[in-house]
Design a protein around this motif. Structure first.
Motif, mmCIF file in Angstrom:
data_model
loop_
_atom_site.group_PDB
_atom_site.id
_atom_site.type_symbol
_atom_site.label_atom_id
_atom_site.label_comp_id
_atom_site.label_asym_id
_atom_site.label_seq_id
_atom_site.Cartn_x
_atom_site.Cartn_y
_atom_site.Cartn_z
ATOM 1 N N SER A 180 0.830 -1.197 0.000
ATOM 2 C CA SER A 180 0.000 0.000 0.000
ATOM 3 C C SER A 180 0.870 1.255 0.000
ATOM 4 O O SER A 180 0.623 2.201 -0.762
ATOM 5 C CB SER A 180 -0.930 -0.003 1.219
ATOM 6 O OG SER A 180 -1.774 1.127 1.222
ATOM 7 N N ALA A 193 -8.434 5.997 1.055
ATOM 8 C CA ALA A 193 -7.970 5.086 2.110
ATOM 9 C C ALA A 193 -7.981 3.640 1.635
ATOM 10 O O ALA A 193 -7.102 2.848 1.989
ATOM 11 C CB ALA A 193 -8.841 5.237 3.352
ATOM 12 N N GLY A 232 -4.340 3.907 1.436
ATOM 13 C CA GLY A 232 -4.247 4.308 2.832
ATOM 14 C C GLY A 232 -4.012 3.184 3.803
ATOM 15 O O GLY A 232 -4.269 3.331 5.005
ATOM 16 N N GLY A 285 -6.453 7.989 -5.337
ATOM 17 C CA GLY A 285 -5.491 7.153 -4.625
ATOM 18 C C GLY A 285 -4.965 5.975 -5.412
ATOM 19 O O GLY A 285 -4.155 5.203 -4.908
#
Length: 390
Positions: free
Chosen positions: A55, A121, A125, A69
Motif C-alpha cells: 500500500s 484510504a 491508505g 489514490g
C-alpha cells in the motif's frame, strides 16, 4: 528449503513507467516476500505487513484513478504485477487481486461523494478489503443468496452469513451483496461495510490444503447497521455490479495462476539441471525435456490469453467471454504444470523440503475461486450459442 527468487520474465510493457513499476515489484518480491514465503505459509502466517508495504508503495490500487489514490495503470500492466507477486507467494498475489475486486464496486458504481470519501484510504491508505458474495448455500448460483438488508429509516440492517471470504476476519472493509428485494438477481444490492461494524463477526478460518497464510472464513452479519450513504449503486443493481467485478477478477485469477505455474517451471528446470542420474543431468533426457517444453508452452499460451483479454478491457471493449477463457485455461494449465513439476522432482517433489508440492496444492484452489472452471465453460458457451432455451 527457502523458495528460489522468481526468474525474470521478458514482459510486454507499454511504457517506461510500467517497466519501472515491474522493477519495483521485483525488488519487493526479492527483499520482502520470497525469503519468508515457505516458512510463513507452513506456519499459516498472514503477511499483513507485506500488504501495508504494498500500500505504501502504491501497489494496492494500480488499475484505479490516481485522483482517488490509485495508480492509473492499465489492466495489461496490473495483471503482470499480480503474476510477479503470485510467483513469489500466492497468498500475496491473490490477496491483491481480492482487494482490487473489493474496490471495484465503489470505483465503478459509487457516487462521486462516496468515492472521494472512501477510495483514497481503500486504494492507498493501508486498508485491506474483502468481497462478500458467496454464501454457504449459494456459490455458483450467486443470484439465490439469502443475506438480507432491510431498510430502517436512513439505515440498512444486514443479517445473514457469507462464506469462503478471503481476508475474512482481517479485512478493514467488505463489499457485501445482500438481498433488498424479491428473489433472483434483480433483488440484490451492494453495500460497503466497515470491518469493525457492530454485529459483524468472523468464524474460525477454514483449514485448507493450500494457501494456509491467507485466512478464508465465514462472515456473520447479526443485525449489522449500515447507513444508506454506504449503499453502492441503485437498489437492485448489486448483481450487475457483482458480475462486472467478477469479469475483471477472473483476469486476476488467471494472472495469479500463470505466476504459480511459472514458479513451478522455474523450480523444475533448476532441479533438472542440478540433479544427476546415470552420469549426467536429468535435463539431458528427452522424456523430461519434452515435459519441460510442454510446461513452458502452456505458460506462454496462458499469459498471451490473459493479456489479450486485458487489452480488450483497457480499450473499453467487451471482454467477458475472453475473461472466462483466460480463467479457465490459465488455472487448468497451472494445475497441469505444477503436477508435472512435482513429477520432475520425483520423491523430492512430494516432500515439503521443496516448494513444488506447495505450488500444486495452491494451483487447485484457482480452478475453484471466482467461478469454478465448469461455470467458466457455461459462460463461454452462452457467448457462443446464447442462453439455454427453457
Amino acid at each position: 528449503m527457502p523458495d528460489r527468487a522468481p526468474q525474470p520474465v521478458d514482459r510486454q510493457l507499454p511504457t517506461e513507467e510500467s517497466r519501472d513499476l515491474i522493477a519495483l515489484v521485483r525488488d519487493v518480491v526479492q527483499g520482502e516476500i520470497v525469503p519468508r514465503a515457505a516458512e510463513e505459509e507452513d506456519a499459516g502466517h498472514f503477511p499483513r505487513e507485506v500488504f501495508s508495504l504494498l500500500s505504501e508503495a502504491g501497489l494496492l490500487g494500480l488499475p484505479y484513478d490516481s485522483g482517488l489514490g490509485g495508480g492509473d495503470q492499465p489492466y495489461e500492466v496490473y495483471l503482470q504485477v499480480l503474476e510477479e507477486l503470485a510467483a513469489a507467494r500466492l497468498t500475496v498475489g491473490l490477496g491483491v487481486s481480492v482487494h482490487t475486486l473489493a474496490c471495484h464496486a465503489l470505483a465503478g458504481y459509487g457516487a462521486k461523494e462516496q468515492q472521494t470519501e472512501h477510495l483514497p484510504a481503500m486504494l492507498g491508505g493501508g486498508l485491506l478489503g474483502g468481497y462478500c458474495l458467496s454464501e454457504p448455500a449459494s456459490g455458483s448460483d450467486a443470484a439465490s443468496l439469502r443475506t438480507r438488508a432491510v431498510r430502517d429509516g436512513d439505515d440498512w440492517v444486514i443479517t445473514g452469513t457469507k462464506a469462503w471470504i478471503t481476508h475474512g476476519g482481517v479485512a478493514d472493509f467488505y463489499t457485501v451483496m445482500a438481498r433488498t428485494g424479491p428473489e433472483g438477481p434483480r433483488g440484490v444490492t451492494a453495500f460497503l461495510v466497515p470491518g469493525d461494524a457492530e454485529g459483524l463477526t468472523a468464524a474460525a478460518p477454514e483449514k485448507k490444503m493450500g494457501m494456509k497464510g491467507s485466512p478464508t472464513a465465514q462472515i456473520h452479519f447479526d443485525g449489522v447497521r449500515v447507513p444508506d450513504a454506504r449503499r453502492i449503486g441503485d437498489e437492485g443493481q448489486g448483481f450487475t455490479i457483482a458480475l462486472s467485478a467478477l469479469d475483471s477478477g477472473r483476469l486476476g485469477i488467471a494472472a495469479c495462476a500463470i505466476g504459480v505455474a511459472q514458479a513451478a517451471l522455474d523450480e523444475a528446470v533448476a532441479y533438472a539441471r542440478e540433479r544427476r542420474q546415470f552420469g549426467r543431468p536429468i535435463a539431458d533426457f528427452q522424456g523430461l525435456r519434452f515435459m519441460l517444453a510442454d510446461m513452458a508452452t502452456q505458460i506462454e499460451a496462458g499469459r498471451s490469453l490473459y493479456l489479450a483479454a486485458a487489452r480488450l478491457r483497457d480499450a473499453g471493449r467487451p471482454f467477458s467471454r475472453q475473461a472466462a477463457m483466460a480463467k479457465l485455461f490459465c488455472t487448468d494449465a497451472a494445475m497441469k504444470v505444477t503436477t508435472d513439476a512435482v513429477q520432475v522432482l520425483g520423491g523430492y517433489g512430494y516432500t515439503a523440503d521443496f516448494p513444488a508440492e506447495r505450488y500444486m496444492r495452491e494451483a487447485k484452489v484457482l480452478q475453484i475461486v471466482e467461478g469454478t472452471n465448469q461455470i467458466q465453460r457455461v459462460v463461454i458457451a452462452r457467448h457462443l450459442a446464447g442462453p439455454e432455451s427453457r
